[in-house]
Design an enzyme around this catalytic site. Structure first.
Site, PDB file in Angstrom:
ATOM      1  N   GLU A  78      39.496   6.534  16.069  1.00  0.00           N
ATOM      2  CA  GLU A  78      40.749   5.699  16.476  1.00  0.00           C
ATOM      3  C   GLU A  78      40.886   5.297  17.810  1.00  0.00           C
ATOM      4  O   GLU A  78      40.900   4.339  18.251  1.00  0.00           O
ATOM      5  CB  GLU A  78      41.969   6.066  15.892  1.00  0.00           C
ATOM      6  CG  GLU A  78      41.994   6.297  14.188  1.00  0.00           C
ATOM      7  CD  GLU A  78      41.747   7.469  13.794  1.00  0.00           C
ATOM      8  OE1 GLU A  78      42.303   8.157  12.705  1.00  0.00           O
ATOM      9  OE2 GLU A  78      40.761   8.087  14.507  1.00  0.00           O
TER      10      GLU A  78
ATOM     11  N   THR B  39       7.840  30.638  -6.234  1.00  0.00           N
ATOM     12  CA  THR B  39       8.178  30.598  -4.716  1.00  0.00           C
ATOM     13  C   THR B  39       7.539  31.354  -4.071  1.00  0.00           C
ATOM     14  O   THR B  39       7.408  31.163  -2.608  1.00  0.00           O
ATOM     15  CB  THR B  39       9.906  31.089  -4.495  1.00  0.00           C
ATOM     16  OG1 THR B  39       9.926  32.212  -4.711  1.00  0.00           O
ATOM     17  CG2 THR B  39      10.549  30.413  -5.537  1.00  0.00           C
TER      18      THR B  39
ATOM     19  N   ARG C 157      19.378  21.151   7.569  1.00  0.00           N
ATOM     20  CA  ARG C 157      19.728  22.158   8.453  1.00  0.00           C
ATOM     21  C   ARG C 157      20.707  21.833   9.468  1.00  0.00           C
ATOM     22  O   ARG C 157      21.502  22.203   9.779  1.00  0.00           O
ATOM     23  CB  ARG C 157      18.359  22.875   8.925  1.00  0.00           C
ATOM     24  CG  ARG C 157      17.669  24.239   8.031  1.00  0.00           C
ATOM     25  CD  ARG C 157      16.847  24.598   9.126  1.00  0.00           C
ATOM     26  NE  ARG C 157      15.648  25.657   8.478  1.00  0.00           N
ATOM     27  CZ  ARG C 157      14.971  26.102   9.010  1.00  0.00           C
ATOM     28  NH1 ARG C 157      14.627  26.412  10.159  1.00  0.00           N
ATOM     29  NH2 ARG C 157      14.274  27.184   8.247  1.00  0.00           N
TER      30      ARG C 157
ATOM     31  N   ASP D 228       9.756  37.580   6.589  1.00  0.00           N
ATOM     32  CA  ASP D 228       9.163  36.363   7.188  1.00  0.00           C
ATOM     33  C   ASP D 228       9.589  36.222   8.657  1.00  0.00           C
ATOM     34  O   ASP D 228       9.066  35.411   9.438  1.00  0.00           O
ATOM     35  CB  ASP D 228       9.906  34.962   6.352  1.00  0.00           C
ATOM     36  CG  ASP D 228       9.428  34.880   5.054  1.00  0.00           C
ATOM     37  OD1 ASP D 228       8.313  35.632   4.691  1.00  0.00           O
ATOM     38  OD2 ASP D 228      10.185  34.025   4.422  1.00  0.00           O
TER      39      ASP D 228
ATOM     40  N   ARG E  11      14.965  22.166  13.749  1.00  0.00           N
ATOM     41  CA  ARG E  11      13.816  21.575  14.902  1.00  0.00           C
ATOM     42  C   ARG E  11      13.911  19.875  14.370  1.00  0.00           C
ATOM     43  O   ARG E  11      12.964  19.675  13.700  1.00  0.00           O
ATOM     44  CB  ARG E  11      12.587  22.289  14.756  1.00  0.00           C
ATOM     45  CG  ARG E  11      12.934  23.493  15.026  1.00  0.00           C
ATOM     46  CD  ARG E  11      11.649  24.378  15.079  1.00  0.00           C
ATOM     47  NE  ARG E  11      10.901  24.662  13.841  1.00  0.00           N
ATOM     48  CZ  ARG E  11      11.381  25.781  13.271  1.00  0.00           C
ATOM     49  NH1 ARG E  11      12.298  26.347  13.515  1.00  0.00           N
ATOM     50  NH2 ARG E  11      10.858  26.263  11.989  1.00  0.00           N
TER      51      ARG E  11
END
Length: 367
Positions: free
Chosen positions: A59, A168, A191, A207, A214
């Protein structure tokens, strides 16, 4: 609160306000995404949106950049003008002081302590008030902020990449890459609009991910959150290579490990345990208290299964690739064995769309 009836063109100008609000999707956290349009005699004379916490609200931005005097104008705002002093003064008072004669809002402030007070002050100042214009779109735009205000915990979205046969990863744990480059780019956009990216220690050890967003546009990088009940995280984990807060949530009392991680730059928080592991509801409550609106989960079958059992995921994003990994591959959820079909977990379809060569399945837990 009884408000005035809408005009036929209120929906048109409110739709424009939503377009403006979207500009703060990646930067306004932990504040809500808000857009504002000022209209006078059928002409848009000012526009604004909230970009970052601590900066001008939508506003104020619209009033400051108006192209002509705003007295007698209508303000279209995607969220009820605030009525309390925070980092900035109350927006309802600013609109009243500016001489705005009519305010149209998409939804009331979800904070139960202040909901309706901004509109009440506008009405008390003889301003015409219209509410609940495109209300559903407003709730979707700020689903995380609503969740934190009302449920005291974030909106939780979990991402899973899987093969046609629901795997997976291979049996040896290899999973890069099941999904296509367009799908992975899509994940980075999710993300980027999240307050926090949450994973489990098993995923970090397997991992060694960075877990940042990114993308090629301005954003506030999400906090990275690791659930690590026994403090197995290594101080030299790869995610330390990228700046930004990393929170390690644990139920361990190991002061030495805690100190080592803190010296390496991690922030360690001890939370309650449940059956030897972190209490997931306590985790989400803690994140809500830390002003986390949206959580994006990137984890394996164990954490996703536990979140499913606890009914803590609001939306599932499943990227299904046109490949097969075989019955020895790893599945999506680790769950207790079901004794009958009546115990199966039900979901509701939200939408299905192509992302590159993959399908992105969006589902919610059936209520």
């Amino acid at each position: 609160m009884i408000t005035n009836a809408p005009h036929h063109n209120d929906f048109y100008y409110m739709a424009r306000a939503f377009i403006l609000a979207e500009r703060g999707r990646y930067t306004s956290d932990p504040n809500p995404r808000v857009g504002c349009v000022l209209v006078k005699k059928g002409e848009i004379i000012g526009e604004g949106w909230h970009e970052r916490a601590g900066q001008a609200h939508a506003e104020v931005y619209a009033l400051t950049h108006a192209t002509q005097p705003v007295e007698g104008a209508t303000a279209y705002v995607t969220l009820e003008p605030c009525s309390h002093h925070g980092r900035t003064p109350p927006c309802c008072d600013t609109l009243i002081s500016a001489g705005i004669s009519r305010v149209v809002v998409a939804m009331r402030d979800p904070n139960p302590l202040v909901s309706g007070q901004g509109l009440a002050r506008c009405k008390a100042a003889s301003m015409e008030v219209v509410c609940d214009i495109l209300n559903e779109q407003a709730e979707t735009l700020n689903e995380g902020f609503l969740s934190r205000m009302i449920r005291k915990r974030p909106f939780v979205r979990s991402k899973i990449a899987m093969s046609l046969d629901g795997r997976t990863a291979l049996a040896n744990g290899e999973s890069q890459w099941i999904s296509s480059p367009p799908s992975r780019a899509d994940v980075h956009r999710f993300r980027a609009q999240s307050s926090a990216i949450l994973t489990a220690i098993g995923t970090v050890l397997a991992d060694n991910p960075v877990l940042n967003a990114r993308v090629d546009f301005p954003l506030v990088q999400p906090v990275r959150v690791v659930l690590d009940s026994q403090l197995k995280l290594q101080p030299h984990a790869k995610m330390r290579e990228v700046e930004g807060p990393i929170w390690v949530l644990t139920c361990s009392d190991d002061a030495q490990k805690k100190r080592q991680l803190e010296q390496a730059g991690f922030e360690v928080f001890r939370l309650p345990a449940y059956q030897g592991r972190l209490d997931l509801l306590a985790v989400m409550t803690f994140l809500g208290e830390k002003e986390i609106n949206n959580v994006f989960v990137e984890a394996g079958a164990s954490l996703n299964g536990a979140l499913l059992e606890a009914n803590l995921v609001d939306e599932w994003l499943i990227y299904m690739a046109p490949c097969v990994l075989g019955d020895k591959g790893k599945g999506i959820f680790v769950l207790p064995e079901l004794a009958s079909m009546q115990e199966k977990k039900h979901f509701q379809w939200q939408n299905v769309r192509y992302i590159g060569q993959d399908l992105r399945l969006t589902l919610s837990r059936k209520k």
